[in-house]
Scaffold this active site. Structure first.
Site, PDB file in Angstrom:
ATOM      1  N   ASP A  42       3.716  -1.395  11.367  1.00 31.39           N
ATOM      2  CA  ASP A  42       3.309  -0.048  11.005  1.00 31.39           C
ATOM      3  C   ASP A  42       2.703   0.580  12.244  1.00 31.39           C
ATOM      4  O   ASP A  42       1.926  -0.066  12.960  1.00 31.39           O
ATOM      5  CB  ASP A  42       2.272  -0.083   9.862  1.00 31.39           C
ATOM      6  CG  ASP A  42       2.059   1.320   9.330  1.00 31.39           C
ATOM      7  OD1 ASP A  42       2.646   1.664   8.296  1.00 31.39           O
ATOM      8  OD2 ASP A  42       1.320   2.092   9.979  1.00 31.39           O
ATOM      9  N   SER A  65       6.711   6.921  13.008  1.00 32.04           N
ATOM     10  CA  SER A  65       6.648   5.639  12.314  1.00 32.04           C
ATOM     11  C   SER A  65       7.318   4.500  13.087  1.00 32.04           C
ATOM     12  O   SER A  65       8.168   4.716  13.945  1.00 32.04           O
ATOM     13  CB  SER A  65       7.346   5.821  10.973  1.00 32.04           C
ATOM     14  OG  SER A  65       7.901   4.632  10.525  1.00 32.04           O
ATOM     15  N   ARG A  94      -0.387  12.624   9.920  1.00 29.92           N
ATOM     16  CA  ARG A  94       0.839  13.304  10.349  1.00 29.92           C
ATOM     17  C   ARG A  94       1.118  14.505   9.455  1.00 29.92           C
ATOM     18  O   ARG A  94       0.941  14.414   8.243  1.00 29.92           O
ATOM     19  CB  ARG A  94       2.050  12.362  10.247  1.00 29.92           C
ATOM     20  CG  ARG A  94       1.917  11.218  11.194  1.00 29.92           C
ATOM     21  CD  ARG A  94       3.138  10.307  11.215  1.00 29.92           C
ATOM     22  NE  ARG A  94       2.962   9.421  12.346  1.00 29.92           N
ATOM     23  CZ  ARG A  94       3.280   8.130  12.371  1.00 29.92           C
ATOM     24  NH1 ARG A  94       3.845   7.566  11.314  1.00 29.92           N
ATOM     25  NH2 ARG A  94       3.069   7.415  13.453  1.00 29.92           N
ATOM     26  N   ASP A 111       0.803  -1.230   0.000  1.00 27.65           N
ATOM     27  CA  ASP A 111       0.000   0.000   0.000  1.00 27.65           C
ATOM     28  C   ASP A 111       0.831   1.273   0.000  1.00 27.65           C
ATOM     29  O   ASP A 111       0.393   2.307  -0.477  1.00 27.65           O
ATOM     30  CB  ASP A 111      -0.938   0.009   1.226  1.00 27.65           C
ATOM     31  CG  ASP A 111      -0.203  -0.227   2.548  1.00 27.65           C
ATOM     32  OD1 ASP A 111       1.033  -0.385   2.526  1.00 27.65           O
ATOM     33  OD2 ASP A 111      -0.855  -0.258   3.609  1.00 27.65           O
ATOM     34  N   HIS A 112       2.051   1.211   0.516  1.00 32.76           N
ATOM     35  CA  HIS A 112       2.836   2.440   0.683  1.00 32.76           C
ATOM     36  C   HIS A 112       3.449   2.925  -0.618  1.00 32.76           C
ATOM     37  O   HIS A 112       3.381   4.083  -0.966  1.00 32.76           O
ATOM     38  CB  HIS A 112       3.937   2.228   1.726  1.00 32.76           C
ATOM     39  CG  HIS A 112       3.451   2.369   3.129  1.00 32.76           C
ATOM     40  ND1 HIS A 112       2.501   1.547   3.665  1.00 32.76           N
ATOM     41  CD2 HIS A 112       3.769   3.250   4.104  1.00 32.76           C
ATOM     42  CE1 HIS A 112       2.258   1.916   4.920  1.00 32.76           C
ATOM     43  NE2 HIS A 112       3.016   2.950   5.204  1.00 32.76           N
ATOM     44  N   ARG A 140       9.164   2.439  11.415  1.00 33.26           N
ATOM     45  CA  ARG A 140      10.207   1.974  10.477  1.00 33.26           C
ATOM     46  C   ARG A 140      11.504   1.633  11.204  1.00 33.26           C
ATOM     47  O   ARG A 140      12.115   2.486  11.855  1.00 33.26           O
ATOM     48  CB  ARG A 140      10.432   3.005   9.365  1.00 33.26           C
ATOM     49  CG  ARG A 140      10.965   4.338   9.809  1.00 33.26           C
ATOM     50  CD  ARG A 140      10.922   5.365   8.688  1.00 33.26           C
ATOM     51  NE  ARG A 140       9.555   5.756   8.382  1.00 33.26           N
ATOM     52  CZ  ARG A 140       9.173   6.956   7.940  1.00 33.26           C
ATOM     53  NH1 ARG A 140      10.068   7.890   7.706  1.00 33.26           N
ATOM     54  NH2 ARG A 140       7.917   7.225   7.707  1.00 33.26           N
TER      55      ARG A 140
HETATM   56  C1  MIC Z   1       3.990   6.335   8.385  1.00 37.20           C
HETATM   57  O1  MIC Z   1       2.822   6.687   8.393  1.00 37.20           O
HETATM   58  O2  MIC Z   1       4.931   7.038   8.798  1.00 37.20           O
HETATM   59  C2  MIC Z   1       4.316   4.963   7.827  1.00 37.20           C
HETATM   60  C3  MIC Z   1       4.993   5.156   6.546  1.00 37.20           C
HETATM   61  O3  MIC Z   1       3.126   4.245   7.612  1.00 37.20           O
HETATM   62  C4  MIC Z   1       5.192   4.231   8.843  1.00 37.20           C
HETATM   63  C5  MIC Z   1       5.743   2.960   8.360  1.00 37.20           C
HETATM   64  C6  MIC Z   1       6.945   3.115   7.480  1.00 37.20           C
HETATM   65  O4  MIC Z   1       7.764   4.009   7.664  1.00 37.20           O
HETATM   66  O5  MIC Z   1       7.079   2.276   6.591  1.00 37.20           O
HETATM   67  C7  MIC Z   1       4.506   3.973  10.179  1.00 37.20           C
HETATM   68  O6  MIC Z   1       3.618   4.683  10.545  1.00 37.20           O
HETATM   69  O7  MIC Z   1       4.936   3.073  10.902  1.00 37.20           O
HETATM   70 FE1  SF4 Z   2      -0.067   4.767   5.071  1.00 37.57          FE
HETATM   71 FE2  SF4 Z   2       1.226   5.445   7.302  1.00 37.57          FE
HETATM   72 FE3  SF4 Z   2      -0.187   7.237   5.932  1.00 37.57          FE
HETATM   73 FE4  SF4 Z   2      -1.438   5.352   7.245  1.00 37.57          FE
HETATM   74  S1  SF4 Z   2      -0.171   6.944   8.136  1.00 37.57           S
HETATM   75  S2  SF4 Z   2      -1.868   6.024   5.164  1.00 37.57           S
HETATM   76  S3  SF4 Z   2      -0.051   3.626   6.987  1.00 37.57           S
HETATM   77  S4  SF4 Z   2       1.642   6.191   5.238  1.00 37.57           S
END
Ligand code: MIC
Ligand code: SF4
Length: 647
Positions: A120, A539, A380, A65-66, A541
């Protein structure tokens, strides 16, 4: 105190080690896991390295999805790797375009009373369906897939007591924005937010999921809603009533803390640039021109949200200066919108319709113009996350988003003077799992396809007795993982390639960081990073720990850590320390040299205070709040070394 709470009941059912005493180490059995592509490639490389031939959970799902942009072979190769790994090891594979992991998981797999661990940070979205869902690093998820329990500190349980009901044009998103305003981005650290009270009877599962989703921005371990008649209704509508089980808090339960919120008193809220807790009432900022409005992300892209937007747009059109974009949360949402005629309303009114996925929320396209306001229903608004630097991103509800898209200015949706829209809470969703590939039967021959961008995991050496460190970087409060390891269209395709992604470590605040680290590491130098409060928020990550470790960082000394990042540091053999006296922060600057004598011994024997000696002769006391297991992992140099030794 957790006894009798919904959270406490779920933990008790899954408890493998420890007791329900706040802030003490516990371990829980994990029923379900989820991964997404950006963290999944690494998680499955780690799973392979553990050497198990089938997942041991009752359900594991791998979502894509990302990163849906195929600008070259890299991402397409990653998707094929993920699909073949899933088929081989017994994992469901949700294909690109099928939707955002949290939205699809809620629709198709979330189950009351169960535990879910996801790589995630917004995994707690499924808490809207009465489960205990926790975000973690990929390595922890890999271990859960291998049947290992998940280790964490027993959270405090905060009861959020809801009364009243939401007024027209006020959204579940406003509930959690109000809580963020009150508690801040670190107000939930070490806590689970559990909702209760009469106000719940008006909130559907998608409403609850929107609230649970943004609980992550409080730094909370999770957010949990009870499983009640609303939950049953949702599961019936998803044709999954089999997994319904009632989970309610006992009437005499005592929470560790209680917050009260009268839903009737709420009004539309917005998080101003550039932090999710920078929250004000929309009417206080009304009138500024907006260039872009996006409805999407795991926070607000459900069928309910698309309905609000489409119905408000009936007979109207998008303002000529606004790019109004819709990122539906899932294929189901898109199909429901199409079958209810909402899609044609949106198209007719001038909205841009995108495929289901994270898209602009993680900086994969949809960057706003320079010096212009972007309103998003996202999770965010950390600086630069949109892809434009500097940016002006506001987080709002779908109601505020659509009102502003119509007027071209930030607009309180109540002021557009319309009757509230009638929302349908469907009795039946369209069930079509065409986007979910089940795994191959155990023992089938499946070849895992790896492209050249998928690099093996680096090996890390164990901890030495003494350690000399240089402070390579000193940062302030609330540093996010987007600062440490940015995402976006240039960097996200490198998630399965540690050497390549490390080049961008800290590039958002110090473009020379990686070069400096590598040059010094050649001469055998080891690095330390100094930080402020809530270090590593955001995140899950693990690249934000993996890349620094790869570049030679061995210690992070800060005023306070965010939960997932601290766990990731331990998993990659970086020692997380906090200042005993926060004013010692001023004694260190970039370039300071620090010596820690007998560090291995201190970690092994469980010393909670460790002395650091600076080259100026100052002594700094640091605290190491670690479980016995954390200490063993750090001594081995990381979780993978620790697991391999055990196997
Ligand atoms: C995000 O919203 O920051 C992400 C991208 O979904 C991350 C995961 C990632 O960095 O792959 C998260 O929220 O954990
Ligand atoms: Fe995707 Fe993270 Fe954004 Fe949710 S917050 S839509 S999981 S990138």
């Amino acid at each position: 105190m957790a006894k009798g709470t919904v959270t406490g009941k779920i933990i008790e059912r899954h408890l493998v080690e420890g007791d329900l005493i706040p802030n003490t180490p516990i371990a829980i059995k994990i029923d379900q896991t989820l991964t997404q592509d950006a963290t999944g490639t690494m998680a499955y490389l780690e799973f392979e390295a553990i050497g198990i031939d089938r997942v041991k959970t009752s359900l594991s799902v791998s979502y894509v999805d990302h990163n849906l942009l195929q600008t070259d072979f890299k991402n397409a190769d990653d998707h094929r790797f993920l699909q073949t790994v899933a088929a081989k090891y017994g994992i469901y594979f949700s294909r690109p375009g099928n939707g955002i992991c949290h939205q699809v998981h809620l629709e198709r797999f979330a189950a009351p009373g169960k535990t879910l661990l996801g790589s995630d940070s917004h995994t707690p979205t499924a808490g809207g369906c009465g489960m205990l869902a926790i975000g973690a690093g990929g390595m922890d998820v890999a271990l859960a897939m291998a049947g290992e329990p998940f280790h964490l500190r027993m959270p405090q349980i905060v009861g959020v007591y809801l009364t009243g009901s939401l007024s027209p044009w006020v959204s579940p998103k406003d509930v959690i924005l109000e809580i963020l305003r009150r508690l801040s981005v670190k107000g939930g650290v070490g806590k689970v937010m559990e909702y209760f009270g009469p106000g719940l009877s008006h909130l559907t599962v998608p409403d609850r999921a929107a609230i649970a989703n943004l609980g992550t921005e409080l730094g909370a371990t999770s957010t949990v809603f009870p499983s009640d008649e609303m939950t049953k209704r949702f599961l019936i509508a998803q044709q999954r009533e089999d997994c319904y089980e009632e989970f309610l808090a006992e009437s005499d339960v005592e929470y560790d803390e209680v917050i009260e919120l009268d839903l009737s008193s709420l009004e539309p809220m917005a998080a101003c640039p550039s932090s999710p807790d920078n929250v004000v009432k929309v009417r206080e900022i009304e009138g500024s021109e907006v260039a872009q409005v996006i409805v999407g992300s795991c926070a607000n892209s459900s069928f309910r949200d698309i309905q609000v937007v489409a119905k408000a747009l009936e007979g109207k059109r998008v303002h000529e200066n606004v790019s109004f974009e819709i990122n539906p949360g899932s294929r189901q949402v898109l199909e429901m919108a199409a079958s209810h005629g909402l899609l044609s309303t949106l198209i007719h009114a001038g909205a841009r319709i995108h495929q289901s996925g994270c898209l602009g929320c993680i900086g994969m396209g949809q960057a706003p113009p320079s010096d212009a306001i972007s309103l998003r229903t996202f999770t965010r608004n950390f600086p630069g996350r949109s892809g434009t630097v500097p940016d002006k991103v506001y987080l709002v509800s779908p109601e505020t988003a659509v009102a502003s898209a119509i007027t071209g200015r930030i607009t309180d949706p109540r002021s557009i003077g319309d009757e509230p829209v009638e929302l349908i809470d469907p009795d039946r969703y369209i069930i079509n799992d065409v986007g979910i590939a089940p795994p191959q039967p155990q023992g089938s021959k499946v070849e895992i396809i790896r492209g050249p961008n998928i690099k093996p995991l680096p090996n890390f050496d164990p901890l030495t007795d003494d350690i000399e460190l240089t402070v390579i970087l000193k940062v302030g409060d609330n540093i996010t993982t987007d600062h440490i390891m940015p995402a976006g269209s240039k960097i996200l395709p490198l998630r399965s390639n540690c050497p390549a992604i490390s080049e961008y470590c800290f590039s958002a605040i110090d473009p020379e960081f990686s070069r400096r680290a590598k040059e010094g590491a050649h001469d055998g130098r080891r690095w330390m990073i100094v930080g402020g409060e809530n270090y590593g928020q955001g995140s899950s990550r693990e690249h934000a720990a993996l890349a620094p470790r790869y570049l030679g960082v061995r210690v992070k000394l800060v005023k306070g850590f965010a939960r997932i990042h601290k766990a990731n540091l331990i998993n990659f053999g970086i020692i997380p320390m906090t200042f005993k006296d926060p004013s010692d922060y001023d004694k260190l600057s970039q370039g300071s040299k620090v010596r820690i004598k007998g560090i291995k011994e201190a970690i092994m024997t469980g010393k909670e205070e460790i002395s650091l000696l600076t080259s100026n002769g100052d002594s700094i006391e640091a605290l190491c709040e670690l479980s016995e297991r954390d200490r063993e992992i750090l001594v081995k140099g990381g979780l993978l070394n620790w697991v391999r030794d055990r196997v």
